[in-house]
Design an enzyme around this catalytic site. Structure first.
Site, PDB file in Angstrom:
ATOM      1  CG  HIS A  61     -12.874  12.295  39.253  1.00  0.00           C
ATOM      2  ND1 HIS A  61     -13.716  13.342  38.912  1.00  0.00           N
ATOM      3  CD2 HIS A  61     -13.093  12.081  40.584  1.00  0.00           C
ATOM      4  CE1 HIS A  61     -14.386  13.731  39.976  1.00  0.00           C
ATOM      5  NE2 HIS A  61     -14.030  12.983  40.991  1.00  0.00           N
ATOM      6  CG  HIS A  63     -13.903  10.207  43.560  1.00  0.00           C
ATOM      7  ND1 HIS A  63     -13.268  11.390  43.859  1.00  0.00           N
ATOM      8  CD2 HIS A  63     -13.139   9.216  44.114  1.00  0.00           C
ATOM      9  CE1 HIS A  63     -12.175  11.140  44.566  1.00  0.00           C
ATOM     10  NE2 HIS A  63     -12.074   9.843  44.728  1.00  0.00           N
ATOM     11  CG  ASP A  65     -19.220  12.477  43.579  1.00  0.00           C
ATOM     12  OD1 ASP A  65     -18.248  11.724  43.492  1.00  0.00           O
ATOM     13  OD2 ASP A  65     -19.108  13.701  43.824  1.00  0.00           O
ATOM     14  CG  HIS A  66     -17.722  13.202  39.573  1.00  0.00           C
ATOM     15  ND1 HIS A  66     -17.862  14.474  39.068  1.00  0.00           N
ATOM     16  CD2 HIS A  66     -17.453  13.351  40.890  1.00  0.00           C
ATOM     17  CE1 HIS A  66     -17.663  15.363  40.036  1.00  0.00           C
ATOM     18  NE2 HIS A  66     -17.419  14.700  41.154  1.00  0.00           N
ATOM     19  CG  HIS A 139      -9.768  15.177  42.774  1.00  0.00           C
ATOM     20  ND1 HIS A 139     -10.096  15.935  43.877  1.00  0.00           N
ATOM     21  CD2 HIS A 139     -10.719  14.196  42.713  1.00  0.00           C
ATOM     22  CE1 HIS A 139     -11.177  15.447  44.437  1.00  0.00           C
ATOM     23  NE2 HIS A 139     -11.575  14.389  43.750  1.00  0.00           N
ATOM     24  CG  ASP A 202     -14.630  16.277  42.133  1.00  0.00           C
ATOM     25  OD1 ASP A 202     -15.570  17.044  41.899  1.00  0.00           O
ATOM     26  OD2 ASP A 202     -14.746  15.255  42.826  1.00  0.00           O
ATOM     27  CG  HIS A 260     -19.013  18.835  42.953  1.00  0.00           C
ATOM     28  ND1 HIS A 260     -18.265  18.837  44.103  1.00  0.00           N
ATOM     29  CD2 HIS A 260     -18.981  17.573  42.476  1.00  0.00           C
ATOM     30  CE1 HIS A 260     -17.787  17.621  44.322  1.00  0.00           C
ATOM     31  NE2 HIS A 260     -18.225  16.833  43.349  1.00  0.00           N
TER      32      HIS A 260
END
Length: 303
Positions: A61, A63, A65-66, A139, A202, A260
């Site tokens: 996804h 976000h 941090d990914h 999510h 997530d 994570h």
């Protein structure tokens, strides 16, 4: 060589010891990079890894941090003039984010990057390493989990070959054709189970989590929170370490990798303690730059 190289294990905020997400799966010749967060390119350098072997990149996804490490990885792939196509799988609903990351800055685009947006309830791609399946997770924005399944093969049984007087080049002919005279491949071999891998980030608990994890050899799964913050985890679409352990137990997972981690927790052993309450198998609390081998192949039973 089949192993997971952990490049980052933090969640929303990196810490002194944990970089943003990043996971590189070495599966023979098929090398897959999952969720390159910010700093992934440098983490690969620290791990002694080059971008050249990467065949595909899987984004769960969009976000930061990914995915904020994607521009640097793609630019490095171009700088190194990687000779083969590199496919990027990502949620199609986030196309605008992919487009921005794909050309975040100016650079010479010298590589073939193949966009592969995901949509719908199930996406399946046949790769040289096996079947790559993506399923939607639960999510705060469109998110997919991934599973890689190697097809089962056959292992020749020397004693059975000897019984039928088959040796030397004839063995190869039998394997290729499936039959040699009156002898079939099934008569002189046993099934060699394929290996499997799942990557789940997530998400709150949902059916896809269990479907992705079912019976895999190696499960990499988020365990952002501890049970003391289970209410918050449910609110924001994340798992606790206890839930990750329960998923592994109910799904028959062989090796569990927890990752994570929220920056609010200082003692990583607590994640292990919680997951161990449900799962008796091997558990790895992921550390940056750690390497996790895929468990040995399940043995075939010779009848």
């Amino acid at each position: 060589m089949r192993e997971l190289v952990v490049l980052g294990t933090a969640s929303q905020v990196p810490t002194r010891y944990r970089n943003h997400n990043g996971y590189l799966l070495r599966w023979d010749d098929e090398v897959i990079l999952f969720d390159p967060g910010e700093g992934t390119q440098r983490q690969m350098l620290m791990a002694g890894l080059a971008v050249t072997p990467i065949k595909r990149i899987c984004i769960t996804h969009f976000h930061g941090d990914h995915s904020l490490g994607l521009p640097g990885i793609l630019q490095r792939i171009s700088l190194d003039k990687v000779p083969h196509p590199v496919t990027v799988h990502y949620p199609g609903a986030g196309q605008q984010f992919y487009d921005r990351l794909r050309h975040a800055t100016s650079y010479w685009d010298n590589a073939e990057i193949v966009a592969s947006p995901l949509s719908g309830a199930r996406c399946v791609v046949e790769t040289p390493a096996g079947r790559l399946t993506a399923l939607p997770l639960w999510h705060s924005l469109p998110t997919y989990g991934y599973r890689l399944d190697e097809p089962s093969g056959r292992r020749m049984v020397p004693s059975r070959l000897a019984e039928h007087g088959i040796s030397g080049p004839a063995v190869g002919e039998l394997q290729k054709a499936g039959r040699l005279g009156d002898v079939t491949l099934d008569q002189v071999s046993v099934e060699k189970p394929g290996q499997s891998f799942a990557f789940i980030m997530d998400t709150g608990l949902c059916d896809s989590v269990f479907e992705l994890a079912a019976g895999v050899d190696l499960l990499v799964i988020e365990s952002t929170f501890l049970t003391e913050d289970a209410e918050m985890a449910a609110l924001v679409g994340h798992l606790t370490a206890a839930q990750a352990g329960a998923v592994a137990h109910e799904s028959g997972v062989r090796k569990l990798v927890l990752t994570h981690f929220s920056q609010r927790y200082q003692d990583p052993s607590r994640f292990l303690e919680e997951a161990r309450q449900s799962f008796a198998g091997e558990i790895v609390v992921a550390e940056d730059l750690g390497r996790v081998p895929v468990p040995p192949r399940r043995g075939a039973t010779v009848g």
